[in-house]
Design a protein around this motif. Structure first.
Motif, short mmCIF file in Angstrom:
data_model
loop_
_atom_site.label_atom_id
_atom_site.label_comp_id
_atom_site.label_asym_id
_atom_site.label_seq_id
_atom_site.Cartn_x
_atom_site.Cartn_y
_atom_site.Cartn_z
N ASP A 30 8.37 -12.29 -13.81
CA ASP A 30 7.20 -12.35 -12.93
C ASP A 30 6.43 -13.66 -13.09
N HIS A 31 6.49 -14.27 -14.24
CA HIS A 31 5.76 -15.51 -14.52
C HIS A 31 6.61 -16.34 -15.47
N VAL A 32 6.78 -17.62 -15.17
CA VAL A 32 7.61 -18.50 -15.99
C VAL A 32 6.87 -19.81 -16.24
N ASP A 33 6.89 -20.27 -17.48
CA ASP A 33 6.39 -21.60 -17.84
C ASP A 33 7.51 -22.34 -18.55
N VAL A 34 7.75 -23.57 -18.14
CA VAL A 34 8.76 -24.42 -18.76
C VAL A 34 8.12 -25.75 -19.06
N GLY A 35 8.26 -26.23 -20.27
CA GLY A 35 7.68 -27.52 -20.62
C GLY A 35 8.12 -27.96 -22.00
N ASN A 36 7.42 -28.95 -22.54
CA ASN A 36 7.71 -29.47 -23.86
C ASN A 36 6.63 -29.06 -24.84
N LYS A 37 7.03 -28.89 -26.11
CA LYS A 37 6.06 -28.60 -27.15
C LYS A 37 5.24 -29.86 -27.39
N PRO A 38 3.94 -29.73 -27.46
CA PRO A 38 3.13 -30.91 -27.76
C PRO A 38 3.36 -31.40 -29.18
N GLY A 39 3.36 -32.69 -29.35
CA GLY A 39 3.48 -33.27 -30.68
C GLY A 39 4.89 -33.39 -31.18
N ARG A 40 5.43 -32.32 -31.76
CA ARG A 40 6.71 -32.38 -32.46
C ARG A 40 7.92 -32.49 -31.53
N GLY A 41 7.78 -32.22 -30.29
CA GLY A 41 8.91 -32.27 -29.37
C GLY A 41 9.65 -30.95 -29.29
N GLY A 42 10.56 -30.89 -28.36
CA GLY A 42 11.33 -29.68 -28.14
C GLY A 42 10.89 -29.02 -26.84
N ALA A 43 11.79 -28.27 -26.25
CA ALA A 43 11.52 -27.56 -25.00
C ALA A 43 11.03 -26.15 -25.30
N VAL A 44 10.19 -25.64 -24.40
CA VAL A 44 9.69 -24.27 -24.52
C VAL A 44 9.84 -23.60 -23.16
N ILE A 45 10.47 -22.45 -23.14
CA ILE A 45 10.56 -21.62 -21.94
C ILE A 45 9.89 -20.30 -22.29
N SER A 46 8.86 -19.94 -21.54
CA SER A 46 8.24 -18.64 -21.75
C SER A 46 8.18 -17.91 -20.42
N PHE A 47 8.37 -16.62 -20.49
CA PHE A 47 8.37 -15.82 -19.26
C PHE A 47 7.88 -14.42 -19.58
N ASP A 48 7.32 -13.78 -18.57
CA ASP A 48 6.89 -12.40 -18.78
C ASP A 48 7.19 -11.57 -17.55
N LYS A 49 7.13 -10.27 -17.78
CA LYS A 49 7.44 -9.31 -16.72
C LYS A 49 6.62 -8.06 -16.96
N VAL A 50 6.10 -7.51 -15.89
CA VAL A 50 5.39 -6.24 -15.96
C VAL A 50 6.41 -5.16 -16.26
N LEU A 51 6.07 -4.28 -17.19
CA LEU A 51 6.99 -3.24 -17.63
C LEU A 51 6.89 -1.98 -16.79
N LYS A 52 8.04 -1.35 -16.58
CA LYS A 52 8.11 0.02 -16.05
C LYS A 52 8.61 0.87 -17.20
N TRP A 53 8.13 2.09 -17.24
CA TRP A 53 8.46 2.95 -18.37
C TRP A 53 9.30 4.14 -17.94
N ARG A 54 10.14 4.61 -18.86
CA ARG A 54 10.86 5.86 -18.65
C ARG A 54 9.84 7.00 -18.79
N GLU A 55 10.16 8.11 -18.20
CA GLU A 55 9.31 9.30 -18.34
C GLU A 55 9.19 9.67 -19.82
N GLY A 56 7.96 9.87 -20.29
CA GLY A 56 7.71 10.26 -21.68
C GLY A 56 7.89 9.16 -22.68
N ALA A 57 7.86 7.91 -22.24
CA ALA A 57 8.06 6.77 -23.14
C ALA A 57 6.96 6.72 -24.20
N PRO A 58 7.32 6.45 -25.45
CA PRO A 58 6.33 6.46 -26.53
C PRO A 58 5.23 5.41 -26.38
#
Length: 172
Positions: A141-169
């Motif tokens: 649902d949401h994606v960020d792609v970029g570089n880590k500040p300072g030390r270098g390296g790539a960062v990919i972060s993403f998230d998604k709204v969850l759906k739950w099974r019936e009776g999920a803990p």
């Protein structure tokens, strides 16, 4: 209740299924709907494969043999971050941030037309690679792609709204 974990993995192909299995097991234990688990595990697989393939050492002698995967299941969403210690994205590459909105995708930040060509585009159907970031954008649902500040390296972060099974803990 929240669940989070972080792995420091070697930059080897065998590490990718390990991260995927841990994520699937966590979501199954929490009661996340299998369709959401599948989407997130596929996106994680692509992000990890990119870290393994492209996340080499930033400079000779710099640590580049590992990458980090962090996952948070908190409330109604799951957020995943994959960060490597390689050279990151080339200078001038657009830091991509997308958010899905009511069935359509829109850029979170405006991108100047002069920079737009550097955003990842879908590769040709004959290409043997290059679909990972496009696939992640479609599965999350949401994606960020970029570089880590300072030390270098790539960062990919993403998230998604969850759906739950019936009776999920952990269902909200």
């Amino acid at each position: 209740m929240s669940i989070w974990w972080s792995l420091h993995l070697r930059r080897e192909a065998a590490s990718v299924p390990l991260a995927r299995r841990l994520l699937i097991g966590t979501m199954e234990s929490a009661g996340v709907h299998p369709d959401v688990s599948y989407d997130l595990s596929l996106a994680l697989t692509e992000a990890c494969a990119n870290a393994v393939e492209h996340g080499g050492a930033a400079a000779p002698g710099a640590p580049g043999g590992a990458y980090r995967v962090t996952a948070y299941l908190d409330g109604e969403k799951c957020r995943i971050e994959v960060a490597d210690s390689g050279p990151g994205f080339p200078p001038g590459r657009v830091v991509m941030s997308t958010r899905r909105g009511r069935g359509r995708r829109r850029a979170r930040r405006p991108v100047p037309a002069a920079l737009a060509p550097s955003m990842p585009a879908m590769p040709s159907e004959n290409a043997e690679s290059g679909r990972g970031l496009c696939l992640i954008r479609e599965l999350a649902d949401h994606v960020d792609v970029g570089n880590k500040p300072g030390r270098g390296g790539a960062v990919i972060s993403f998230d998604k709204v969850l759906k739950w099974r019936e009776g999920a803990p952990l269902a909200v």
